[in-house]
Scaffold this motif. Structure first.
Motif, short mmCIF file in Angstrom:
data_model
loop_
_atom_site.label_atom_id
_atom_site.label_comp_id
_atom_site.label_asym_id
_atom_site.label_seq_id
_atom_site.Cartn_x
_atom_site.Cartn_y
_atom_site.Cartn_z
N GLN A 65 -77.61 -51.26 -1.31
CA GLN A 65 -77.69 -49.86 -1.71
C GLN A 65 -78.92 -49.21 -1.12
O GLN A 65 -80.01 -49.78 -1.16
CB GLN A 65 -77.68 -49.74 -3.23
CG GLN A 65 -77.34 -48.36 -3.72
CD GLN A 65 -76.73 -48.37 -5.11
OE1 GLN A 65 -76.70 -49.41 -5.76
NE2 GLN A 65 -76.25 -47.23 -5.55
N GLY A 66 -78.71 -48.02 -0.57
CA GLY A 66 -79.81 -47.31 0.06
C GLY A 66 -79.79 -47.42 1.57
O GLY A 66 -80.32 -46.55 2.25
N ARG A 67 -79.19 -48.46 2.09
CA ARG A 67 -79.08 -48.61 3.55
C ARG A 67 -77.67 -48.37 4.04
O ARG A 67 -77.47 -47.91 5.16
CB ARG A 67 -79.53 -50.01 3.98
CG ARG A 67 -80.99 -50.30 3.74
CD ARG A 67 -81.43 -51.55 4.51
NE ARG A 67 -80.73 -52.75 4.09
CZ ARG A 67 -79.98 -53.50 4.90
NH1 ARG A 67 -79.84 -53.18 6.18
NH2 ARG A 67 -79.40 -54.59 4.44
N PHE A 68 -76.68 -48.71 3.21
CA PHE A 68 -75.27 -48.57 3.59
C PHE A 68 -74.64 -47.44 2.78
O PHE A 68 -74.94 -47.27 1.60
CB PHE A 68 -74.51 -49.86 3.32
CG PHE A 68 -74.83 -51.00 4.25
CD1 PHE A 68 -75.97 -51.02 5.04
CD2 PHE A 68 -73.96 -52.08 4.34
CE1 PHE A 68 -76.25 -52.06 5.89
CE2 PHE A 68 -74.22 -53.15 5.20
CZ PHE A 68 -75.37 -53.14 5.96
N THR A 69 -73.75 -46.70 3.43
CA THR A 69 -73.02 -45.63 2.76
C THR A 69 -71.55 -45.72 3.11
O THR A 69 -71.20 -45.75 4.30
CB THR A 69 -73.56 -44.26 3.17
OG1 THR A 69 -74.96 -44.17 2.87
CG2 THR A 69 -72.83 -43.15 2.41
N ILE A 70 -70.71 -45.73 2.08
CA ILE A 70 -69.27 -45.74 2.30
C ILE A 70 -68.74 -44.33 2.03
O ILE A 70 -69.18 -43.65 1.11
CB ILE A 70 -68.57 -46.78 1.41
CG1 ILE A 70 -67.10 -46.94 1.82
CG2 ILE A 70 -68.72 -46.47 -0.06
CD1 ILE A 70 -66.40 -48.12 1.15
N SER A 71 -67.79 -43.92 2.84
CA SER A 71 -67.16 -42.62 2.65
C SER A 71 -65.72 -42.71 3.12
O SER A 71 -65.34 -43.68 3.79
CB SER A 71 -67.90 -41.52 3.42
OG SER A 71 -67.90 -41.80 4.80
N ARG A 72 -64.93 -41.71 2.76
CA ARG A 72 -63.54 -41.72 3.20
C ARG A 72 -63.08 -40.29 3.46
O ARG A 72 -63.60 -39.33 2.86
CB ARG A 72 -62.64 -42.38 2.16
CG ARG A 72 -62.50 -41.64 0.85
CD ARG A 72 -61.74 -42.51 -0.17
NE ARG A 72 -60.35 -42.72 0.20
CZ ARG A 72 -59.58 -43.70 -0.31
NH1 ARG A 72 -60.10 -44.55 -1.18
NH2 ARG A 72 -58.32 -43.82 0.06
N ASN A 73 -62.11 -40.18 4.33
CA ASN A 73 -61.48 -38.92 4.65
C ASN A 73 -59.99 -39.10 4.48
O ASN A 73 -59.32 -39.68 5.34
CB ASN A 73 -61.83 -38.50 6.08
CG ASN A 73 -61.30 -37.12 6.43
OD1 ASN A 73 -60.24 -36.72 5.96
ND2 ASN A 73 -62.03 -36.40 7.24
N ASN A 74 -59.48 -38.65 3.36
CA ASN A 74 -58.07 -38.88 3.06
C ASN A 74 -57.15 -38.09 3.99
O ASN A 74 -56.01 -38.49 4.21
CB ASN A 74 -57.78 -38.54 1.60
CG ASN A 74 -58.30 -39.61 0.66
OD1 ASN A 74 -58.77 -40.66 1.09
ND2 ASN A 74 -58.22 -39.34 -0.63
N ALA A 75 -57.63 -37.00 4.52
CA ALA A 75 -56.81 -36.23 5.46
C ALA A 75 -56.64 -36.96 6.78
O ALA A 75 -55.63 -36.78 7.48
CB ALA A 75 -57.44 -34.87 5.70
#
Length: 119
Positions: A65-75
């Motif tokens: 935590q703090g170094r890695f970031t998860i994200s998503r784009n459902n479109a």
């Protein structure tokens, strides 16, 4: 069956950044919890991060935590793992994973992508 396709692995020097992406079929993507695991040589697979279907909730391995970031784009049916300040101990094969609603375990796994961090 849900096919997951990863991209973005490679080699980087310590302190650098990499971004991994994973795509899944459009018809199911918005229903899946998506995540990442990794496996270093000689070690078991470890949880890295996960994100809920609506992208409102994300969780991480405490050490990352703090170094890695998860994200998503459902479109666009993609999930991304942004990795910053990489360390040699982050070297591993990274796997994209997906889990259906109500499932206890991750049902689907990608083929894995190598991340190598040199000191």
């Amino acid at each position: 069956q849900v096919q997951l396709v990863e991209s973005g692995g490679g080699s980087v020097e310590a302190g650098g950044s990499l971004r991994l992406s994973c795509s899944a079929p459009a018809r199911t993507f918005g229903l899946l919890t998506m995540g990442w695991f990794r496996q270093a040589p000689g070690r078991e697979r470890d949880f890295v991060a996960a994100i809920s279907p609506d992208a409102r909730n994300a969780r991480y391995a405490e050490s990352l935590q703090g170094r890695f970031t998860i994200s998503r784009n459902n479109a666009r049916n993609t999930v991304t793992l942004q990795m910053n300040k990489l360390k040699p101990e982050d070297t591993a094969v990274y796997y994209c994973v997906a889990k259906r609603a109500g499932a206890q375990e991750y049902d689907f796994w990608g083929q894995g992508t190598q991340v190598t961090v040199s000191s």
